[in-house]
Design a protein around this motif. Sequence first.
Motif, PDB file in Angstrom:
ATOM      1  N   MET A 102     -82.810  87.691 -40.058  1.00 40.61           N
ATOM      2  CA  MET A 102     -82.437  87.582 -38.669  1.00 40.61           C
ATOM      3  C   MET A 102     -81.039  88.160 -38.500  1.00 40.61           C
ATOM      4  O   MET A 102     -80.163  87.920 -39.311  1.00 40.61           O
ATOM      5  N   ASN A 103     -80.867  88.935 -37.450  1.00 45.50           N
ATOM      6  CA  ASN A 103     -79.573  89.541 -37.154  1.00 45.50           C
ATOM      7  C   ASN A 103     -78.905  88.757 -36.021  1.00 45.50           C
ATOM      8  O   ASN A 103     -79.348  88.816 -34.881  1.00 45.50           O
ATOM      9  N   ILE A 104     -77.842  88.007 -36.352  1.00 45.80           N
ATOM     10  CA  ILE A 104     -77.121  87.222 -35.353  1.00 45.80           C
ATOM     11  C   ILE A 104     -76.043  88.098 -34.725  1.00 45.80           C
ATOM     12  O   ILE A 104     -75.196  88.659 -35.413  1.00 45.80           O
ATOM     13  N   LEU A 105     -76.098  88.205 -33.395  1.00 42.76           N
ATOM     14  CA  LEU A 105     -75.165  89.056 -32.653  1.00 42.76           C
ATOM     15  C   LEU A 105     -73.934  88.300 -32.169  1.00 42.76           C
ATOM     16  O   LEU A 105     -72.895  88.906 -31.931  1.00 42.76           O
ATOM     17  N   GLY A 106     -74.053  86.994 -31.974  1.00 37.46           N
ATOM     18  CA  GLY A 106     -72.937  86.206 -31.472  1.00 37.46           C
ATOM     19  C   GLY A 106     -73.393  84.802 -31.134  1.00 37.46           C
ATOM     20  O   GLY A 106     -74.578  84.491 -31.158  1.00 37.46           O
ATOM     21  N   THR A 107     -72.427  83.962 -30.808  1.00 36.34           N
ATOM     22  CA  THR A 107     -72.697  82.574 -30.485  1.00 36.34           C
ATOM     23  C   THR A 107     -71.979  82.207 -29.200  1.00 36.34           C
ATOM     24  O   THR A 107     -70.837  82.612 -28.984  1.00 36.34           O
ATOM     25  N   SER A 108     -72.654  81.440 -28.359  1.00 35.25           N
ATOM     26  CA  SER A 108     -72.047  80.937 -27.129  1.00 35.25           C
ATOM     27  C   SER A 108     -71.988  79.420 -27.191  1.00 35.25           C
ATOM     28  O   SER A 108     -72.954  78.771 -27.596  1.00 35.25           O
ATOM     29  N   LEU A 109     -70.857  78.884 -26.789  1.00 38.24           N
ATOM     30  CA  LEU A 109     -70.676  77.437 -26.766  1.00 38.24           C
ATOM     31  C   LEU A 109     -71.124  76.889 -25.429  1.00 38.24           C
ATOM     32  O   LEU A 109     -70.910  77.509 -24.389  1.00 38.24           O
ATOM     33  N   ARG A 110     -71.709  75.713 -25.436  1.00 38.07           N
ATOM     34  CA  ARG A 110     -72.207  75.064 -24.224  1.00 38.07           C
ATOM     35  C   ARG A 110     -71.194  74.019 -23.772  1.00 38.07           C
ATOM     36  O   ARG A 110     -70.761  73.187 -24.566  1.00 38.07           O
ATOM     37  N   VAL A 111     -70.846  74.070 -22.490  1.00 36.80           N
ATOM     38  CA  VAL A 111     -69.881  73.122 -21.930  1.00 36.80           C
ATOM     39  C   VAL A 111     -70.481  72.556 -20.644  1.00 36.80           C
ATOM     40  O   VAL A 111     -70.739  73.305 -19.693  1.00 36.80           O
ATOM     41  N   CYS A 112     -70.730  71.250 -20.616  1.00 34.68           N
ATOM     42  CA  CYS A 112     -71.234  70.593 -19.415  1.00 34.68           C
ATOM     43  C   CYS A 112     -70.037  70.167 -18.574  1.00 34.68           C
ATOM     44  O   CYS A 112     -69.107  69.537 -19.088  1.00 34.68           O
ATOM     45  N   VAL A 113     -70.061  70.534 -17.289  1.00 32.16           N
ATOM     46  CA  VAL A 113     -68.928  70.266 -16.401  1.00 32.16           C
ATOM     47  C   VAL A 113     -69.418  69.607 -15.113  1.00 32.16           C
ATOM     48  O   VAL A 113     -70.565  69.781 -14.716  1.00 32.16           O
ATOM     49  N   ARG A 114     -68.525  68.868 -14.466  1.00 28.06           N
ATOM     50  CA  ARG A 114     -68.866  68.250 -13.173  1.00 28.06           C
ATOM     51  C   ARG A 114     -68.783  69.263 -12.040  1.00 28.06           C
ATOM     52  O   ARG A 114     -69.649  69.324 -11.186  1.00 28.06           O
ATOM     53  N   ASP A 115     -67.695  70.035 -12.028  1.00 35.64           N
ATOM     54  CA  ASP A 115     -67.451  70.985 -10.937  1.00 35.64           C
ATOM     55  C   ASP A 115     -67.512  72.395 -11.505  1.00 35.64           C
ATOM     56  O   ASP A 115     -66.552  72.879 -12.116  1.00 35.64           O
ATOM     57  N   LEU A 116     -68.633  73.063 -11.280  1.00 43.95           N
ATOM     58  CA  LEU A 116     -68.844  74.386 -11.863  1.00 43.95           C
ATOM     59  C   LEU A 116     -67.837  75.402 -11.336  1.00 43.95           C
ATOM     60  O   LEU A 116     -67.294  76.195 -12.113  1.00 43.95           O
ATOM     61  N   GLU A 117     -67.581  75.390 -10.042  1.00 45.05           N
ATOM     62  CA  GLU A 117     -66.651  76.372  -9.469  1.00 45.05           C
ATOM     63  C   GLU A 117     -65.247  76.224 -10.060  1.00 45.05           C
ATOM     64  O   GLU A 117     -64.585  77.216 -10.379  1.00 45.05           O
ATOM     65  N   GLU A 118     -64.798  75.001 -10.202  1.00 40.67           N
ATOM     66  CA  GLU A 118     -63.471  74.758 -10.791  1.00 40.67           C
ATOM     67  C   GLU A 118     -63.436  75.228 -12.243  1.00 40.67           C
ATOM     68  O   GLU A 118     -62.486  75.875 -12.680  1.00 40.67           O
ATOM     69  N   ALA A 119     -64.497  74.928 -12.983  1.00 44.70           N
ATOM     70  CA  ALA A 119     -64.558  75.330 -14.396  1.00 44.70           C
ATOM     71  C   ALA A 119     -64.619  76.850 -14.535  1.00 44.70           C
ATOM     72  O   ALA A 119     -63.980  77.421 -15.421  1.00 44.70           O
ATOM     73  N   ILE A 120     -65.365  77.504 -13.649  1.00 44.31           N
ATOM     74  CA  ILE A 120     -65.458  78.964 -13.708  1.00 44.31           C
ATOM     75  C   ILE A 120     -64.074  79.588 -13.583  1.00 44.31           C
ATOM     76  O   ILE A 120     -63.717  80.482 -14.351  1.00 44.31           O
ATOM     77  N   ALA A 121     -63.288  79.112 -12.640  1.00 43.67           N
ATOM     78  CA  ALA A 121     -61.932  79.666 -12.451  1.00 43.67           C
ATOM     79  C   ALA A 121     -61.103  79.532 -13.719  1.00 43.67           C
ATOM     80  O   ALA A 121     -60.401  80.466 -14.127  1.00 43.67           O
ATOM     81  N   ALA A 160     -86.218  85.530 -35.763  1.00 44.68           N
ATOM     82  CA  ALA A 160     -85.561  84.233 -35.903  1.00 44.68           C
ATOM     83  C   ALA A 160     -86.596  83.148 -36.179  1.00 44.68           C
ATOM     84  O   ALA A 160     -86.401  82.293 -37.050  1.00 44.68           O
ATOM     85  N   LEU A 161     -87.709  83.196 -35.451  1.00 51.86           N
ATOM     86  CA  LEU A 161     -88.785  82.226 -35.645  1.00 51.86           C
ATOM     87  C   LEU A 161     -89.285  82.245 -37.088  1.00 51.86           C
ATOM     88  O   LEU A 161     -89.446  81.203 -37.722  1.00 51.86           O
ATOM     89  N   ALA A 162     -89.508  83.439 -37.619  1.00 54.67           N
ATOM     90  CA  ALA A 162     -89.986  83.563 -39.004  1.00 54.67           C
ATOM     91  C   ALA A 162     -88.971  83.001 -39.990  1.00 54.67           C
ATOM     92  O   ALA A 162     -89.330  82.246 -40.907  1.00 54.67           O
ATOM     93  N   ASP A 163     -87.694  83.338 -39.811  1.00 55.89           N
ATOM     94  CA  ASP A 163     -86.654  82.846 -40.724  1.00 55.89           C
ATOM     95  C   ASP A 163     -86.470  81.332 -40.599  1.00 55.89           C
ATOM     96  O   ASP A 163     -86.305  80.637 -41.603  1.00 55.89           O
ATOM     97  N   LEU A 164     -86.497  80.839 -39.370  1.00 52.44           N
ATOM     98  CA  LEU A 164     -86.331  79.398 -39.163  1.00 52.44           C
ATOM     99  C   LEU A 164     -87.493  78.624 -39.777  1.00 52.44           C
ATOM    100  O   LEU A 164     -87.285  77.591 -40.427  1.00 52.44           O
ATOM    101  N   THR A 165     -88.691  79.133 -39.605  1.00 50.93           N
ATOM    102  CA  THR A 165     -89.866  78.495 -40.195  1.00 50.93           C
ATOM    103  C   THR A 165     -89.761  78.499 -41.712  1.00 50.93           C
ATOM    104  O   THR A 165     -90.070  77.501 -42.372  1.00 50.93           O
ATOM    105  N   ALA A 166     -89.289  79.607 -42.275  1.00 51.91           N
ATOM    106  CA  ALA A 166     -89.168  79.743 -43.728  1.00 51.91           C
ATOM    107  C   ALA A 166     -88.198  78.723 -44.330  1.00 51.91           C
ATOM    108  O   ALA A 166     -88.383  78.305 -45.470  1.00 51.91           O
ATOM    109  N   VAL A 167     -87.179  78.340 -43.578  1.00 52.66           N
ATOM    110  CA  VAL A 167     -86.203  77.379 -44.117  1.00 52.66           C
ATOM    111  C   VAL A 167     -86.527  75.942 -43.726  1.00 52.66           C
ATOM    112  O   VAL A 167     -85.759  75.028 -44.004  1.00 52.66           O
ATOM    113  N   GLY A 168     -87.668  75.737 -43.073  1.00 45.59           N
ATOM    114  CA  GLY A 168     -88.098  74.382 -42.754  1.00 45.59           C
ATOM    115  C   GLY A 168     -87.590  73.834 -41.434  1.00 45.59           C
ATOM    116  O   GLY A 168     -87.612  72.615 -41.219  1.00 45.59           O
ATOM    117  N   ALA A 169     -87.136  74.703 -40.527  1.00 46.25           N
ATOM    118  CA  ALA A 169     -86.683  74.244 -39.222  1.00 46.25           C
ATOM    119  C   ALA A 169     -87.893  73.801 -38.385  1.00 46.25           C
ATOM    120  O   ALA A 169     -88.994  74.309 -38.551  1.00 46.25           O
TER     121      ALA A 169
END
Length: 116
Positions: free
Chosen positions: A1-20, A74-83
């Motif tokens: 599997m070729n990983i291109l990058g990772t994005s972090l998840r952030v849950c916020v109350r006020d999306l507009e404020e967080a976007i700024a 990714a599915l094939a690799d994840l399955t192979a490692v027992g995910a």
Amino acid sequence: MNILGTSLRVCVRDLEEAIAVYERLTGAEALRFRRGGVSVAAVGSFFLMSGPEAELSILRKITATIAVTDVDEALADLTAVGADIIAGPVPTPIGRNLVARHPDGSIFEYVDRKQD
């Protein structure tokens, strides 16, 4: 599997404020979309999410989103490692995704930009 990058998840109350804040910190412009009842803004390497607590509580369980060249590989690799494949692969507005629980219990979303 070729990983291109990772994005972090952030849950916020006020999306507009967080976007700024995150646009200022990253120098990137937000790309907005909806995922079910949740409003999402992709800003740099962050996914800002705001919406009903019932939906956010599920999204908080996913550690990060990992961009890959091909979800099928990714599915094939994840399955192979027992995910455990929790969801997908399914189409999304920009490609396909799947959600997997690694053998250590960590949960990640894998996404590609391929259209079915």
